[in-house]
Each structure stands twice: as structure tokens, then as C-alpha cells.
Design a protein around this motif. Structure first.
Motif, short mmCIF file in Angstrom:
data_model
loop_
_atom_site.label_atom_id
_atom_site.label_comp_id
_atom_site.label_asym_id
_atom_site.label_seq_id
_atom_site.Cartn_x
_atom_site.Cartn_y
_atom_site.Cartn_z
N VAL A 35 18.40 23.11 -16.40
CA VAL A 35 17.51 24.18 -16.88
C VAL A 35 17.81 25.60 -15.91
CG1 VAL A 35 15.16 24.92 -15.96
CG2 VAL A 35 15.43 22.65 -16.58
N PRO A 90 6.24 27.04 -23.85
CA PRO A 90 6.75 27.95 -22.77
C PRO A 90 5.66 29.14 -22.64
CG PRO A 90 7.92 28.19 -24.79
CD PRO A 90 7.12 27.02 -25.08
N ALA A 117 9.06 22.96 -22.06
CA ALA A 117 9.83 23.03 -23.01
C ALA A 117 9.27 23.17 -24.45
CB ALA A 117 10.68 21.68 -23.28
N GLN A 118 7.82 22.63 -24.55
CA GLN A 118 7.31 22.70 -25.90
C GLN A 118 6.27 23.95 -25.92
OE1 GLN A 118 5.31 18.97 -26.72
NE2 GLN A 118 4.73 19.54 -28.79
N GLN A 170 7.88 18.62 -20.22
CA GLN A 170 7.42 18.72 -21.64
C GLN A 170 6.51 19.92 -22.03
OE1 GLN A 170 8.03 15.78 -23.83
NE2 GLN A 170 7.27 17.51 -25.52
N ASP A 182 17.87 16.85 -24.01
CA ASP A 182 18.55 17.69 -24.84
C ASP A 182 17.62 19.08 -25.07
OD1 ASP A 182 16.45 16.55 -26.23
OD2 ASP A 182 17.30 16.05 -28.32
N ARG A 183 16.51 19.05 -24.38
CA ARG A 183 15.79 20.45 -24.51
C ARG A 183 15.55 20.74 -22.93
NH1 ARG A 183 10.30 19.78 -27.77
NH2 ARG A 183 10.76 21.91 -27.75
N ARG A 213 17.39 23.06 -21.48
CA ARG A 213 17.87 24.37 -21.60
C ARG A 213 17.05 25.24 -22.40
NH1 ARG A 213 22.58 24.81 -19.40
NH2 ARG A 213 23.98 23.11 -18.94
N GLU A 214 15.89 24.81 -23.13
CA GLU A 214 15.05 25.57 -23.73
C GLU A 214 14.00 26.00 -22.63
OE1 GLU A 214 13.30 23.45 -26.89
OE2 GLU A 214 15.23 22.65 -27.49
N ILE A 215 13.84 25.53 -21.42
CA ILE A 215 13.05 25.81 -20.43
C ILE A 215 13.16 27.13 -19.83
CG2 ILE A 215 12.03 25.29 -18.24
CD1 ILE A 215 12.33 22.29 -19.05
N THR A 216 12.25 28.18 -20.07
CA THR A 216 12.49 29.59 -19.47
C THR A 216 11.64 29.82 -18.18
OG1 THR A 216 10.81 30.30 -21.05
CG2 THR A 216 13.08 30.23 -21.81
#
Length: 373
Positions: A216, A104, A101-102, A98, A184-185, A187-190
Motif C-alpha cells: 500500500v 476510495p 480499494a473498491q 476491500q 493484486d489490488r 497498490r490501488e489503495i490511496t
């Protein structure tokens, strides 16, 4: 403001690593791993609300994993920590996902252990929450060994943590697990991400961890044989090895920062510019160990380290390195008189010829770097 209970270990100036617990446990989950990690990191373990020594008032019915993530950020803020690495187990791992993703911008490196991006829907967790609110935790704690460990293994302290947790806070954590689905999130993790599965884990089987690793970008997956759901307690050496390798990038970057501060950008840029595939591992070794561990150790100041380094270089006749570290000593606050006093000391313990050459090297450097030159 009331904050999560936490325990901090390691040098205050080291890169920060937060360690998150699983449902029903406390900071004790990391007892066999955290002290070793604190050699290179400022390790901060935290307790879930109503677990260990965290107040149960921090959470209520209908809580979410995002709420728990906010509490972790509040803790980091209260400690003056802006950016940190994070590793968490089960619910603690979900908190890490979390956060990554939220938020980064707050996460350096992420490790997710024995966890999932979803916990098999809401029904089971809603049922557990209702049962705990009605009956307490005694019956559930009696089955902890089967859910947490391989047959024949136990950690009595963790089972007691389960038994002594606040039922209402535990049930609210179940509400959070019931509502959690971050698939669904992912892939947003950098942040560079390590995913660790216990090969014998019935609660979050390896397939759940593979799902995270596949989604990821760039994530690495490690499966640990002989580990069930609480891998840091059951297989601490394997977990430690995996975390050390993953977190080494943090130490290397921290070491590179110190290297630049002490030696100067121009010198480091030249060294990096000359780097080849053959020398790359050696350059990484220097940044990681010399600058990322030794020079960041707060036991000695940088001034003291410069003095020690100068005398060692004189003793071994490393004159090119000596010139570099005379400049470093000036950056670290030593005056020309203090540098001269250190070199005079070497005349007694390293020999007059060695000191004579050292004075010549230092004189050249100090003249070159004098204002106006």
C-alpha cells in the motif's frame, strides 16, 4: 431495510470512525479503545452478521468480503455518513482493505489490525465452515483463547461472543475469508493507511501485515509487543496510541475546515503563507486542538464560544486576536449589539480600561466590515 447492529459514541459533528470486529467477536472487542477515541471522533462500532446483535439473515453461504463491505456502506448510508475513517481487526480489517480499494471516495484514513490481504488459502476456512455447520461452535470456542490471546490472558466476554454466534452466519464468514485475496489490488489503495501487527499473533503473523505495508503506497507499520490476534483487547493502550497518531490527520483537517469557517479564508491563508518549518508544528497544534477538538465540541454553540473568546481576549489584553475574533463573532451570528453587550460585561469583570480599549478595537473592525466599505 435491515442493517448491521451498531453502537455510536462521541460528538455527532465529529469526524466519523467505523470500527470493524474480527470473526467470532462483537462490538465488545473495542470496549477498551472506543470510548477514548470518541473524544475526537464519532465512533461507530458494528457487529458481523449473526454476531452480537446483528441479524444472521444478512449473510448466506458463499458470502464474500465484498458482501460484508457492502453491508458496512449500507450502514454508513443509513446514518447519513458519506466519508469516514475505518479501523478493523482480522476479518474486519479485510473489510477495510476491500472498502479502501473498491470505494476510495468513501474512506478518509484506514487502519488494518491483525489482518491480512489473504488468509492462507481456502482449504482451512472451507474445512472450518463445514465443521461449524455440522457441529456448531462449542468446540471451536473452547480453543479461542489459544488463537486470540497470549498465554494466561483472556477476555471472557469475547469468548462468550464466539460461543453464542450463529453457526450458519459464522460459517458464511468463513466462506468470505476462504475466497479473499486482495494482494493484486493493494497498490490501488490511496487512503493514508496504518497497519498494526500483534507480535505474538499466530493467526495473522507480522509477515502478513508487512506484506500489506509494503504494497500500500505510503503505509506505516506498527508491531505491538505482547499482543496476539485481538490486539485492541489485549494491548488497548498501545493500540489507542497508534490509532490516535494515525487519525490525528483527520482531526487536523476537520479543525482546518472549522478554522476557515470561523476566521475566514483570507486570515487562514495569510497564516499558512507565513508558516515556516519552525512554526509548522504550532500551526498544526492550533488546527488540531483549538479548532479540531475545542471548537468542534457540540456542547457549546459557535455563538457561545465567540462570546467566551471575546471576554477572555479582553481580560488578557490580546488586542490583535480580539480584532480577529470580533470578525469571527460576526461570522458566528452575533450582532453588533450582542458584541457590545459582551464587552460591557468585561467592564465589570475585567476593568473599565480593558473594556475601553476593547470597544475601540471592536468599533474599528465593525466599521471596516460594514457594507459599502
Amino acid at each position: 431495510m435491515t442493517a448491521l447492529h451498531h453502537r455510536a459514541e462521541g460528538p455527532a459533528t465529529a469526524p466519523v470512525l467505523l470500527l470493524g470486529p474480527s470473526l467470532g467477536t462483537s462490538t465488545a472487542l473495542w470496549d477498551a479503545v472506543a470510548p477514548e477515541l470518541s473524544a475526537t471522533h464519532r465512533v461507530i462500532r458494528w457487529d458481523l452478521p449473526g454476531h452480537g446483535r446483528s441479524p444472521s439473515s444478512l449473510i448466506g453461504p458463499g458470502a464474500t468480503v465484498a458482501d460484508l463491505a457492502r453491508l458496512v456502506l449500507d450502514l454508513a448510508d443509513s446514518l447519513g455518513v458519506d466519508r469516514f475513517s475505518y479501523a478493523g481487526v482480522s476479518l474486519g480489517g479485510a473489510v477495510g482493505l476491500q472498502l479502501a480499494a473498491q470505494h476510495p471516495e468513501r474512506i478518509d484514513r484506514l487502519a488494518v489490525l491483525c489482518s491480512s490481504a489473504h488468509f492462507d488459502g481456502s482449504a482451512m476456512w472451507q474445512d472450518r465452515a463445514e465443521t461449524v455447520r455440522r457441529e456448531g461452535l462449542e468446540k471451536l470456542a473452547a480453543t479461542a483463547n489459544a488463537r486470540w490471546f497470549t498465554p494466561g490472558f483472556t477476555v471472557p466476554e469475547l469468548v462468550e461472543d464466539h460461543r453464542s454466534a450463529d453457526p450458519e452466519a459464522y460459517a458464511a464468514c468463513c466462506d468470505a475469508l476462504a475466497a479473499f485475496d486482495l494482494r493484486d489490488r493493494l497498490r490501488e489503495i490511496t487512503a493514508p493507511t496504518l497497519v498494526v501487527a500483534g507480535r505474538e499473533d499466530p493467526a495473522t503473523p507480522p509477515a502478513h501485515l508487512r506484506e500489506i505495508a509494503d504494497a500500500v503506497p505510503g503505509a506505516a507499520l506498527t508491531e505491538i509487543p505482547g499482543a496476539s490476534h485481538l490486539a485492541p483487547a489485549e494491548q488497548p493502550e498501545a493500540v489507542l496510541a497508534a490509532l490516535r497518531a494515525h487519525l490525528a490527520g483527520t482531526s487536523a483537517r476537520s479543525g482546518m475546515n472549522v478554522r476557515r469557517e470561523v476566521l475566514g479564508d483570507a486570515h487562514v491563508d495569510r497564516a499558512q503563507g507565513r508558516q515556516t518549518p519552525f512554526t509548522a508544528r504550532f500551526q498544526d497544534f492550533i488546527s488540531r486542538y483549538a479548532w479540531g477538538e475545542i471548537w468542534t465540541d457540540p456542547t457549546l454553540s459557535r455563538r457561545e464560544r465567540s462570546l467566551i473568546t471575546l471576554t477572555a481576549l479582553v481580560a488578557h489584553g490580546h488586542h490583535d486576536e480580539l480584532a480577529m475574533h470580533v470578525r469571527a463573532a460576526r461570522r458566528n451570528g452575533l450582532t453588533p449589539d450582542e458584541i457590545g453587550a459582551a464587552l460591557l460585561q468585561t467592564a465589570v469583570y475585567c476593568g473599565v480600561p480593558a473594556a475601553n480599549t476593547a470597544f475601540a478595537v471592536a468599533q474599528r473592525v465593525l466599521e471596516e466590515d460594514a457594507p459599502g466599505n
